[in-house]
Motif scaffolding. Sequence first.
Motif, mmCIF file in Angstrom:
data_model
loop_
_atom_site.group_PDB
_atom_site.id
_atom_site.type_symbol
_atom_site.label_atom_id
_atom_site.label_comp_id
_atom_site.label_asym_id
_atom_site.label_seq_id
_atom_site.Cartn_x
_atom_site.Cartn_y
_atom_site.Cartn_z
ATOM 1 N N ASP A 83 0.843 -1.189 0.000
ATOM 2 C CA ASP A 83 0.000 0.000 0.000
ATOM 3 C C ASP A 83 0.881 1.244 0.000
ATOM 4 N N PHE A 84 0.296 2.356 -0.373
ATOM 5 C CA PHE A 84 1.047 3.604 -0.458
ATOM 6 C C PHE A 84 0.595 4.562 0.627
ATOM 7 N N ARG A 130 0.994 -6.703 -9.087
ATOM 8 C CA ARG A 130 -0.170 -5.950 -8.598
ATOM 9 C C ARG A 130 0.222 -4.499 -8.361
ATOM 10 N N PRO A 131 -0.618 -3.566 -8.754
ATOM 11 C CA PRO A 131 -0.308 -2.147 -8.494
ATOM 12 C C PRO A 131 -0.383 -1.838 -7.019
ATOM 13 N N THR A 132 0.430 -0.902 -6.589
ATOM 14 C CA THR A 132 0.421 -0.470 -5.197
ATOM 15 C C THR A 132 -0.855 0.307 -4.923
ATOM 16 N N LYS A 133 -1.539 -0.076 -3.838
ATOM 17 C CA LYS A 133 -2.791 0.589 -3.467
ATOM 18 C C LYS A 133 -2.540 1.707 -2.464
ATOM 19 N N ALA A 134 -3.390 2.700 -2.500
ATOM 20 C CA ALA A 134 -3.318 3.760 -1.496
ATOM 21 C C ALA A 134 -3.835 3.225 -0.180
ATOM 22 N N ALA A 135 -3.191 3.626 0.914
ATOM 23 C CA ALA A 135 -3.630 3.177 2.224
ATOM 24 C C ALA A 135 -4.992 3.737 2.542
ATOM 25 N N ARG A 136 -5.786 2.922 3.275
ATOM 26 C CA ARG A 136 -7.135 3.383 3.621
ATOM 27 C C ARG A 136 -7.089 4.431 4.698
#
Length: 461
Positions: free
Chosen positions: A364-365, A455-461
Motif C-alpha cells: 500500500d502507499f 499488482r499495483p500499489t494501493k493507497a492506504a485506507r
Amino acid sequence: MWMKAAGSPAELPCATTCYKITAMRTHLTLKAGLASLLSVLLIGAVSPVQSAAMSCTDRIVKPVPSAAPAAPSEFSSQDRPARKPQQKAPKKTQKRSPAGQTEKPVIIPRQDFTASDQELAVIPDIPNARFWADSPKDYMRALPQTPGPWLVLSTGGEDGAYGAGVLVGWSAAGTRPEFSVVTGVSTGALMAPFVFVGKKYDEQLRTSYTTINATDIFEIGGKGESLLDTWPLKDLVGKQVTRELLADVAAEHARGRRLFVLTTNLDAGRPVAWDIGAIASKGDLQALELVRSILMAAISIPGAFPPVLIQAEAGATRFHEMHVDGGLGAQFYVAPDTLQLSNSKFVLPATGLYIIVNMKLGNDFQVTERSTLGILGRTVSAAIKVVVRNAIDRAYVLAQRSNIPFHLAFVDDAFNAPSRGPFDSDYMKTLFEFGYAQGKSGLAFHNEPPDFANRPTKAAR
C-alpha cells in the motif's frame, strides 16, 4: 450485558477517565506512539491509518450475558478488582519526584528460578497443559490420532473482524467443516475456542467484532510493566470464558479434536502451545482461571500491555513464568519451523489445511511522516507483510508435500473502508460483513499463495 462506551467508538478513553491534568497530554502522546509501534511489531495488525494513532491489540469476544464476573486470578500479573464506583478517599500529600512527577509504581521482585527448573516445569495438576511450540517431538506427541481438516487463525488485531466474518458466513452457507485441529495466535487465539466448539458461538463472534471499543480493553497508565492497564479486558475475559464454554471444549477434546493457543514464554524466549482441551478436561476452577490467563497472555503486547504470570512447578519448586503475545514468534501456527523446512520429510497429518490471515497482504502507499515512530512503524509494518507471505509459502509447500488441499483467506485489496482509529466499530462491522459475504459465497479461500509481483500499489485506507 456490557454496553459500548459513550462517544465515538474509535476514541481512546476520555481525559476524565484517564487523566484530568492538561499538562500530561504530551506525555500521553508519547505513550500512544510507543504503544503503536509495539503493536505493529508484534501483531502486524495496524493499518497505515491506524499506525499513526494509538493501536491496541486484539479485542476480546463479547461476554455471555448470564456469565458471572471472573474471580481474581492467581496466574496473572494484572490482578485488579472489577470496576467499582469511585469513592472519595481521604486527602493525602502525594510524594513527588524532583521533576514534579509522581513516583513510579513499585514492582514486586519475581521469585528466582533456573534454566533447569524451566526445562522441567509443568503446570501443577495439569502436566499435559502445554508443549514447546518449536519442539518437533513435543508437537508430534500432542497431535490427534484421527485425521481431519485443520484451521489456522492468524494475528491481526481488530482486523480479526475479517476472520470472524468469514467463519460465520461459512457456517451460514452450511459448508463449514468440523476441524480436527484449530490453532490461534493473538486475535486468532481469542476467537479459537469459540470456533473450535462450532456455530453455537457464531453470534458471539459477530457481536464482539462489531461493537467493542478501546475503553473496553484498557486504561492509559500502566504499573511499571507496561504503558497501558488492561484490567477492563481482564474483566471481559472473565465474563466470557465460562464453565459452559470449557465444558464444550472438553467434550470436543474427548472426541479426539485438538485446540492449541500460542503464547511466548519470555523467560525461556520460546513459543508455547497450550492444549486448551486438555486443560478444560480438568473441569475445575484452576482450569477455568488458567484458560483465562492464557488468553490474556496471548494478546499481551510486551511493553504496551502487562505480561501474565503463570504458575509452574519443577519438582518441589514452584515459580511463575512470564508469558506475552504469541505473535512475537509467528503470525500463525501450523507446525514447528524445522518441520516446514524445504528439506524436511514431515507430512502434516491432516486432510486439508485452511489458513485465515486477518490482514491485507498487498503493498500500500502512504506518505511516511518524518518522525522516529512514523518511520519505524511504517518500516516494521512493511516487513511483517514479507514475513507473513514467506510463512504462507512454507505452509503451501508443506501442504503440497503432504498431498492435501491448501486454502488461504486474507483481506483482499478490494476492501478499502476507512478507519477512524483503533477499535472503530463502524470499520470493524464493515470488515466483518465483507468477510461474511466472502465466507457465505465460497469466495474467501484461494488454493495457492497470491502473486503480488504485478499488482499495483494501493493507497492506504
